[in-house]
Enzyme design. Structure first.
Site, PDB file in Angstrom:
ATOM      1  N   ILE A 160       0.945  -1.291  -0.050  1.00 24.04           N
ATOM      2  CA  ILE A 160       0.064  -0.118  -0.151  1.00 24.04           C
ATOM      3  C   ILE A 160       0.953   1.275   0.116  1.00 24.04           C
ATOM      4  O   ILE A 160       1.873   1.150   0.344  1.00 24.04           O
ATOM      5  CB  ILE A 160      -0.944  -0.123   1.193  1.00 24.04           C
ATOM      6  CG1 ILE A 160      -0.451  -0.164   2.536  1.00 24.04           C
ATOM      7  CG2 ILE A 160      -1.921  -1.140   0.969  1.00 24.04           C
ATOM      8  CD1 ILE A 160      -1.064  -0.066   3.624  1.00 24.04           C
ATOM      9  N   ASP A 161       0.360   2.359  -0.559  1.00 30.48           N
ATOM     10  CA  ASP A 161       0.968   3.330  -0.658  1.00 30.48           C
ATOM     11  C   ASP A 161       1.512   4.099   0.635  1.00 30.48           C
ATOM     12  O   ASP A 161       1.089   3.862   1.792  1.00 30.48           O
ATOM     13  CB  ASP A 161       0.018   4.675  -1.172  1.00 30.48           C
ATOM     14  CG  ASP A 161       0.739   6.065  -1.489  1.00 30.48           C
ATOM     15  OD1 ASP A 161       1.808   5.878  -2.335  1.00 30.48           O
ATOM     16  OD2 ASP A 161       0.547   6.902  -0.784  1.00 30.48           O
TER      17      ASP A 161
END
Length: 353
Positions: A160-161
């Site tokens: 995930i970012d």
């Protein structure tokens, strides 16, 4: 070991058609440099590069001069800044273990579940070679499997970012890596995200269908192409959980997992994520930006200084027991505080109606 042709998640870097670019080379041209074609200049400067590969990189605007895409015939001038950005991260010869605390939700001999805080980069890349989740994993675990083709991505099948918080699953064995990779490839992993978005969607539940690919105007931003003639297919199911007149808390379930999928899809729907600077959510998009309301929003931006997106739950079939297991993560304090402020503001608005 199973080798799927891509790993999908909200902010995944895919194999040959990556959804992120990494700066491989940065050259500041010498003051005494004579005028020379860009392709010839780079052929002399870059090791192990063929003319065809270089011209292809220039064609797709991966080579820039002073920040602008340029043609092969451009004449390099003194003090020009030339950058070459490619889809695969530059290889590090060694990943250094770092004693970084991890919020471990679950761990057994096969898998590790981590609740990642916002602000932590998952995988080392340009400008982020240390302090990443992978550096912490190298310290915490030994003999992690690599994902594929020798890439330095120990145990990771998704990511995930940096500024998205929430759950990640890490494979500790080759068995787990293969099994989880197949589940992500088949889209059978259950993934739920919570997002705070601007405005209130017209439909309380819905499905957003639209290919996602790089914006022609800004390669750091993903755009939605609903006609399907560009980008990759993407499907997001959403449900409004609470609304506060100017903002809403929504739940998103990913059927696919393209880079910035939720962020791009919600902007396409007309509801960018709160304080998502990349997609315009760091401005007041609903309500008049004046007076006490402006001060309220700015204060909430300060409390929640990143896109309001959290990987809330993750469910998958355990690679060894073959049982369906589910994990949930509480909203982090910045998200909870920002959400509570909007709840209180919504109550004030309701009392005036």
């Amino acid at each position: 070991m199973l080798q799927p042709d891509r790993y999908d998640d909200e902010d995944i870097v895919e194999s040959s058609d990556s959804d992120e670019l990494y700066e491989h080379h940065r050259i500041v041209v010498d003051k005494g440099q004579a005028l020379l074609r860009l392709d010839k200049f780079l052929m002399d400067r870059l090791p192990n590069v063929t003319r065809n590969k270089l011209q292809e990189a220039i064609k797709v605007e991966s080579v820039r001069v002073n920040g602008l895409p340029i043609k092969s015939s451009y004449k390099v001038k003194p003090l020009d800044v030339i950058t070459v950005t490619l889809a695969t991260p530059p290889r590090e010869t060694e990943l250094l273990p770092e004693n970084i605390p991890l919020n471990i939700v679950f761990e057994d001999e096969d898998v590790l579940l981590v609740d990642k805080p916002a602000g932590m980069v998952v995988h080392p890349a340009y400008n982020n070679w240390s302090g990443t989740l992978v550096n912490a994993l190298v310290y915490h675990l030994q003999n992690l499997p690599t994902s594929r083709n020798g890439e330095i991505r120990p145990g990771l099948v998704h990511r995930i970012d940096k500024d998205t918080s929430g759950l990640l699953v890490i494979a500790k064995t080759e068995l787990a890596m293969a099994h989880l990779a197949r589940q992500f490839f088949d889209h059978s992993i259950e993934r739920t995200y919570y997002a705070l978005v601007w405005g209130v969607p017209a439909e309380p539940k819905g499905t957003i269908v639209g290919n996602i690919g790089r914006s022609a105007k800004d390669r750091k931003v993903m755009a939605v192409y609903p006609d399907g003639d560009f980008g990759k297919p993407a499907i997001t199911h959403y449900e409004v959980l609470e609304s506060f007149h100017y903002c809403s808390l929504i739940k998103c379930n990913l059927e696919t997992g393209r880079t910035h999928q939720i962020r791009a899809h919600m902007k396409h729907l007309g509801h960018p994520l709160f304080n998502d600077a990349t997609y315009g959510g760091d401005k007041i998009l609903k309500g008049q930006p004046i007076g006490s309301y402006k001060a309220f929003v700015q204060n909430t931006f300060d409390i929640l200084p990143r896109q309001a997106l959290h990987a809330k739950s993750l469910g998958f079939v355990h690679p060894r027991t073959h049982e369906q297991i589910q994990f949930n993560s509480d909203l982090p304090s910045d998200f909870m505080t920002g959400l509570e402020r909007w709840r209180q503001y919504g109550e004030v608005i309701n009392s005036r109606l």
